[in-house]
Design a protein around this motif. Structure first.
Motif, PDB file in Angstrom:
ATOM      1  N   ILE A   1       5.106  35.678  37.971  1.00  0.00           N
ATOM      2  CA  ILE A   1       6.444  36.265  37.983  1.00  0.00           C
ATOM      3  C   ILE A   1       7.476  35.165  37.777  1.00  0.00           C
ATOM      4  N   GLU A   2       8.296  35.309  36.729  1.00  0.00           N
ATOM      5  CA  GLU A   2       9.320  34.304  36.465  1.00  0.00           C
ATOM      6  C   GLU A   2      10.464  34.473  37.451  1.00  0.00           C
ATOM      7  N   GLN A   3      10.880  33.376  38.047  1.00  0.00           N
ATOM      8  CA  GLN A   3      11.979  33.375  38.997  1.00  0.00           C
ATOM      9  C   GLN A   3      13.293  33.101  38.264  1.00  0.00           C
ATOM     10  N   LYS A   4      14.400  33.403  38.903  1.00  0.00           N
ATOM     11  CA  LYS A   4      15.713  33.160  38.287  1.00  0.00           C
ATOM     12  C   LYS A   4      15.939  31.688  37.990  1.00  0.00           C
ATOM     13  N   SER A   5      15.298  30.810  38.755  1.00  0.00           N
ATOM     14  CA  SER A   5      15.433  29.370  38.551  1.00  0.00           C
ATOM     15  C   SER A   5      14.687  28.875  37.325  1.00  0.00           C
ATOM     16  N   GLY A   6      13.807  29.713  36.749  1.00  0.00           N
ATOM     17  CA  GLY A   6      12.982  29.287  35.627  1.00  0.00           C
ATOM     18  C   GLY A   6      11.582  28.899  36.054  1.00  0.00           C
ATOM     19  N   ASP A   7      11.372  28.712  37.364  1.00  0.00           N
ATOM     20  CA  ASP A   7      10.027  28.465  37.883  1.00  0.00           C
ATOM     21  C   ASP A   7       9.256  29.780  37.907  1.00  0.00           C
ATOM     22  N   TRP A   8       7.943  29.684  38.067  1.00  0.00           N
ATOM     23  CA  TRP A   8       7.085  30.866  38.108  1.00  0.00           C
ATOM     24  C   TRP A   8       6.385  30.943  39.455  1.00  0.00           C
ATOM     25  N   LEU A   9       6.355  32.121  40.038  1.00  0.00           N
ATOM     26  CA  LEU A   9       5.608  32.369  41.258  1.00  0.00           C
ATOM     27  C   LEU A   9       4.273  32.968  40.859  1.00  0.00           C
ATOM     28  N   VAL A  10       3.184  32.384  41.338  1.00  0.00           N
ATOM     29  CA  VAL A  10       1.844  32.903  41.081  1.00  0.00           C
ATOM     30  C   VAL A  10       1.350  33.521  42.381  1.00  0.00           C
ATOM     31  N   ALA A  11       1.137  34.835  42.369  1.00  0.00           N
ATOM     32  CA  ALA A  11       0.728  35.560  43.569  1.00  0.00           C
ATOM     33  C   ALA A  11      -0.730  35.972  43.446  1.00  0.00           C
ATOM     34  N   PHE A  12      -1.533  35.541  44.410  1.00  0.00           N
ATOM     35  CA  PHE A  12      -2.923  35.971  44.529  1.00  0.00           C
ATOM     36  C   PHE A  12      -2.891  37.203  45.423  1.00  0.00           C
ATOM     37  N   LYS A  13      -2.980  38.393  44.832  1.00  0.00           N
ATOM     38  CA  LYS A  13      -2.780  39.626  45.591  1.00  0.00           C
ATOM     39  C   LYS A  13      -4.104  40.322  45.893  1.00  0.00           C
ATOM     40  N   THR A  14      -4.161  40.894  47.074  1.00  0.00           N
ATOM     41  CA  THR A  14      -5.306  41.692  47.484  1.00  0.00           C
ATOM     42  C   THR A  14      -4.795  43.079  47.856  1.00  0.00           C
ATOM     43  N   GLU A  15      -5.686  43.942  48.315  1.00  0.00           N
ATOM     44  CA  GLU A  15      -5.249  45.272  48.742  1.00  0.00           C
ATOM     45  C   GLU A  15      -4.279  45.179  49.909  1.00  0.00           C
ATOM     46  N   ASN A  16      -4.462  44.196  50.768  1.00  0.00           N
ATOM     47  CA  ASN A  16      -3.578  43.983  51.910  1.00  0.00           C
ATOM     48  C   ASN A  16      -2.501  42.988  51.498  1.00  0.00           C
TER      49      ASN A  16
END
Length: 111
Positions: A73-88
């Motif tokens: 997910i691109e952030q407003k700052s130009g950095d990217w957030l990488v989320a390791f998502k599970t069901e919870n």
């Protein structure tokens, strides 16, 4: 290196990820969605790809959280957030990439 908070996620190099735009699923790969945040503020999906995570990063994900999928997910700052998502969602883990690192990752994937 993985953090449980989006605010305290550490930066990681692009070398820990390998994106490929293959349509078939292979054992051991994890699904990833690349999203871009437009000016309106809501995420918009650009590409769907497979993402291979380097063992050094994958080893930090506890076994009970697998399988997972990744959101870029691109952030407003130009950095990217990488989320390791599970069901919870409370068990999700996060890292960040700089815009430059993400550009190099996408450039490698295009080759």
């Amino acid at each position: 290196m993985l953090g449980s908070s989006v605010h305290y996620a550490q930066f990681v190099p692009a070398s820990l990820f390998q994106l490929s735009y293959l349509r078939e699923r292979r054992f051991g790969d994890y699904h990833a969605t690349i999203e871009r945040r437009p000016a309106e503020g809501e995420p918009r999906r650009l590409k769907v790809c497979w993402c291979r995570v380097a063992p050094g990063l994958l080893s930090e994900v506890p076994d009970h959280l697998r399988p997972f999928h990744l959101d870029f997910i691109e952030q407003k700052s130009g950095d990217w957030l990488v989320a390791f998502k599970t069901e919870n969602i409370l068990a999700s883990l996060y890292v960040k990439m700089t815009g430059t690192e993400m550009a190099s990752l996408l450039e490698r994937a295009a080759q």
